[in-house]
Each structure stands twice: as C-alpha cells, then as structure tokens.
Write an enzyme that holds these catalytic residues in place. Sequence first.
Site, PDB file in Angstrom:
ATOM      1  N   GLY A 321       0.820  -1.202   0.000  1.00 35.25           N
ATOM      2  CA  GLY A 321       0.000   0.000   0.000  1.00 35.25           C
ATOM      3  C   GLY A 321       0.856   1.255   0.000  1.00 35.25           C
ATOM      4  O   GLY A 321       2.017   1.240   0.428  1.00 35.25           O
ATOM      5  N   ASP A 372     -14.346  -4.128  10.300  1.00 39.83           N
ATOM      6  CA  ASP A 372     -14.145  -3.379  11.544  1.00 39.83           C
ATOM      7  C   ASP A 372     -12.649  -3.300  11.834  1.00 39.83           C
ATOM      8  O   ASP A 372     -11.899  -4.252  11.593  1.00 39.83           O
ATOM      9  CB  ASP A 372     -14.861  -4.090  12.691  1.00 39.83           C
ATOM     10  CG  ASP A 372     -15.083  -3.183  13.893  1.00 39.83           C
ATOM     11  OD1 ASP A 372     -14.816  -1.977  13.789  1.00 39.83           O
ATOM     12  OD2 ASP A 372     -15.554  -3.694  14.929  1.00 39.83           O
TER      13      ASP A 372
END
Length: 576
Positions: A321, A372
């Site tokens: 990322g 979550d």
Amino acid sequence: MSTAVSTKQVAYQIIHHFDKNYRWFSRITRGAQERFEKGLWKQSLDASKERITLYDLSVSDAVAEIYHQVTVHQKNDHFWHEMKMRFSRLLAGHPQFELAETFYNSVIGRIFRHQKIDDRFMYIYPSQCFLAGKDRHHVVNSFDTTTTVAKMYDTIFTVYRFNIPFEDLPRDKLQLEKALRKRLDRKQLARVHTVELLKPVFYRGKAAYLIGRICMPDETLPFVLALQTNEKQQLFVDALLTDRKDLSVIFGFARSYFMADTQNPAEVVAFLHELLPNKKSFELYMALGHFKHGKTDFYRNFLDHLSHSNDEFEAAPGIRGLVMMVFHLPSYGVVFKIIKDEFPESKKITRDHVKDCYRLVKMSDRVGRMADTHEYMNFRIPLSRVSPALFEELRQTCSSSILVTEDELVIRHLYIERKMTPLNIYLDEETAPEKIEHALNELGLCIKQIAKANIFPGDMLHKNFGITRHGRVIFYDYDEICLMSERNFRELPKSDDPFAMDTLSVAPNDVFPEQFEHFIVGKMHLKRLLKKLHGDLMSPAYWKQIQAVTARGDVQNFTPYNEAMRFPREGSDTSV
C-alpha cells in the site's frame, strides 16, 4: 490522606464511573425496541454513534476526577499496584466484572499514555475466572417442546412481545412451523427436548432477532427468528435460520454492532460461543457493542497464540500500500496496519486525515461490507518473532511509529483487522469461471452497498478489497473514503479534440465514473465481466441517484442472510 485511603477512594471512583457508563450504555441499548417499533431508523444510526462515543467520554470523566484527587505522577509503582488490588476486591460478584477491568485499563492507559502495559498495574490477564452457565437462567428462556410445534411458537410470541401489531401472525407461525419441519426430519423432531432463546432481543439496522438453539441429546442447532417491519410499521417474521453459516454471517466482522440489552454480557457471550464455536469470544463481545473489551480479550488471545506458536511476523501478501504498511503472523487470523511516515505525491492526504477516515468507518453503518478496525497504542511484539525483512521494511517506512527495546518491537499506533484473501490475489489464482463471476458480482455489490450507506469508497482498486471464506467481498482500505455528498459525479466531456481533457477544469472533488472500468480491475476479461454485471457503476447518473437517496437521509435495509431463506410475502421486497 494516607496511601491506603487514597487507593481505596480512587478505585471506588473508577468503579463508580464504570457503573455510570454501563447504565448509560444500557439506556441507549434499551431504546432500540422503541426505535424499531416506530421505524426511527435515522435515530437508530445516531444511537449507535452515541453508544460508541460515550465510552471515551466516561473514561475522560474518570481521569479528570483522579487528577483532581491525586497528583498522579508523584505516586510510585506501589501506589498503582495497590490500587489495582483494591479495585479487584470491588469486582467480586460484579455482573460485568470483565468490562470493568477493561474500563480500569482504559483509565490507567489514559493517565500514563499507554506506558504501563504491565499486569502489575493493569488487567493484562483477568482477575477472576468466569464460570459459564452459573447465571444462564438470567439470560435464557427455555421453551417446552413436548406438545406441538405450533404451541411452542404460540408460547414464544407470548413471551417476546412488541408494542406494534403483526402484519399476519397466523401466516408467520404457519411458515415457521413448515420451515422447522422442512429443516428437521421426523427423527430429529422427536429428539428435540428444549428450545432455548436468549432473553435480550438483538436489534440492528431495520431488523430484530430472537437468537437461540434447538437442543437434542446429541446435537444442537441454531434457532434464529429474524423480524422486520413493513411500511405500516407492522411486524412480520422474515426468516427462520437454523444454519451456523447464516448465523456466522449475521455476527460477521464487517457488520455494525447489535443493540442487545443484558446485565450479564459474559453469559450471553458464552451462550453465543456455544452456538458459534468458530467465533472467538472477543468477536462476540465486539458484536454486542463492547468493542473496547473486545480489544482487551483479543490481546489476551494474541498473547496466548504467541505462546503456542513459533512463526515470524512478515509483510502481508499482496501489493504494498501507499499509505499503510501491512504485516501479519501467518498462523494468526488478523493483519496489522501502520500508517507510513511519508506518502507519495499522488496521495494528497495527511496522517490525521487517515485517522479520521478510519474513525468515520467506525461510526458508520458498515452494512456487512467494511471490515471493523481496532486501534491500539504501544502494541508490543517480541523482537525475536519479527522477520529481518519485515523489521527492515518497518524501519524504512514507519520509523516514527516504532520503538525498539532490547527484546520488543513497540508500535506506537496500530490498526488491526480480520485477515482476508486480497481480491486481486484471489482473481489471479482462481480458475473456475463461476467463482470468478461470483467474486466480481460481489465486488460490484460491495461498492454499491457501501455507497447506499453514504460512504464513497474512493480508491476502488480491487487490491483494496478482500474475500472471506464464505465468498463475501469486503472493503478494507479507508484512506480515501468520504461521504457521498463530498464528491461531484460528472460525465466525461465528448469532443474530437484529443487535448480536451487537458483543458477541462477539474475540481479536487470531481469524479468521472466512466473511468472506473479502467482501474477497478486490470485484466481485460475481468473488466468486461464487471461491466456486464455492474455496468451502472460506470454511469454518473447511477451515482447521482445514490447521492439523492443519501441526501434525503433514507436508511437502507441490508438483509444479512441468504435471500432464499426469506419467507414469501405478497407484494413485498425489503432487501437491498
């Protein structure tokens, strides 16, 4: 004031603030029934946000009072150790002792900025052993099955009452009876000796659930009644669920927290764990809205796993990322995410912006499509378990977020998420055409449902999505998300001039959906299939339509179980 009196008084003040917090939590939770009955869906979302927020407010109040009473940084370690012992005595017989321990940890963590993560001063391990079943009668209703199935349902709907009428209760009971007889053969039905249902009703979104089990001598099966309301605010039974897979999805990590009122959360979690043995107890606490204690329970589970494994932490598989450094322990089911020190020029965002994005997801309805995340400060990992390659990469990309001691890697700020297979890896490795089509259909549904929940995903590259073992696609990269109202969806200009795009005035919030097909997935055959399945995603009109829905504040109904399980109702369709 003597030290002994001081520690006793401070310990009492902390338990007082915890009890006040739990009363507040319970009051919001109890209001779920009225919101469900009156169709106050927007208020339901607000109540969920309020319940998440109130924990930090209560901790802040407790810390402020301690600072008013004690000059905390003049107290030695003996003071804090003795105070923990005092607090432990107050927990004897407390119905929420495990949650109170976590609250105590939060207070000490706030005072010392998470520098005293030590069992002498905090509850790294629980102070007492919970014996599941001793308070089972407080949380479970048992129903006699020695008569008829119809009479059992009559009794259930006498015990669980709502302040609105049923749309057609005789029809619902008949469908429930038929469904149960279809799921269980005669031999199984004859062996059923009890049906148990948890006393609290579980509310989430536009649904309410009665959750329990069918008990036979040699096996148990889930027994879940899913209830919804129609446009006239009349109640109807939408489905009977008896498959653990359906129940597992309902309690999935990408869904918002339930509202389920109980004074015995540990007993409720123990019962649910018997229904869902593959779920960890920390996942079930989180599902009930006790996400702070879920973090505590996760950390205990993590420490236990470390003591029974010997593999090394390493970079997570997949494309690196630009904003987050992601790593994992191969034998453990989560990934660890650290915000990098620097972002490339293409990412015109800040560290605080990234934190705000993750906070926005926490406060939003995650509709089963957004993982979550759980935030930790000063998370400790044995240095001997960190692979040399990972250590070097962390040192180069996240040096401001790590501290190295003689034997530990301390991560100052960290997010933890459930581990999934990155969708790009799945699509590269999968060869079955039907599974590829299913995954791409799921990808389109995921993007659409997130948008209907008022979140624009931003960076929709398929590497930012994962696929679960149930084949469900989940979004997990949040650094470019925003509310739907914060984007202007536009059509690409139509011109014979090849330089038209160079002269077009483009604002920072402009989005051109027609370009989505070029970057969501890379390979041409995948692009064609995604466009066939969800071509409307590439249309500005579609996105403007969703904007209009979210601007009105309409709350969508996201049914978490298999559509085939829903009972037929004349002229109705409540699914999204």
